[in-house]
Scaffold this active site. Sequence first.
Site: not given
Length: 212
Positions: A33, A140, A171-172, A193
Amino acid sequence: MLVSPSLLSGDFSNLASSCRRMQQAGADWLHLDVIDGVFAPNITFGVPVVKALRKETDLFFDLHLMIVNPLKYIDAFADAGADIITFHIESESDPAAVIEKIHTRGIKAGIALKPGTSAEAVKPYIDMADMILIMTVEPGFSGQSFMADMMPKLKTVSEWCAGKDKWIQVDGGIGTGNIELVAQNGANVAVSGNSVFCAEKPQEVIADFHRY
Ligand code: DX5
Ligand code: ZN
């Protein structure tokens, strides 16, 4: 489902060891990222770090550029060793020009949508792109909550891509509790992540994702 652990949840004092840990745990790709502090409210790392990590692993480098002017940096990130470069449709660069530029470097091109951007925005670029990234958090930071209300958009984009041999990435906030849901809605690449990096046994989380 392909699994692309996000290095944003890795150990920033030893990113090389984080890369190796994910490779040993069975990761298919490595998600990097890059955030410029303007497009999204965080500053992560850039070209020199990607270049340095390229020497440490042969994992497929999945770059997620959250930067205002991706077109300006395609050559630098391609030289640094990216395998796919994903940029945001909300950036200031012309999406068709960015995809074309990435392809001239012989690598894959992805196009990302923030939660507030409609599926329709990406429709004109689907045939050109190799991957569409549907964000399930605001860009972010790692560790944010998964936005289940992105599923209709994911499904719509997946249906448009049916039979076209595209990667559909989410993603997220992706974890064992929602991997089945995103798979049902058409995702075939999961970025993760915290769920992977903070797990005691990342290989078990990755193996679980691989079931879908
Ligand atoms: C957010 C990044 C994500 C993030 C994912 O801007 O694009 O890749 O690191 O982390 P988790 O899976 O913890 O939400
Ligand atoms: Zn990302």
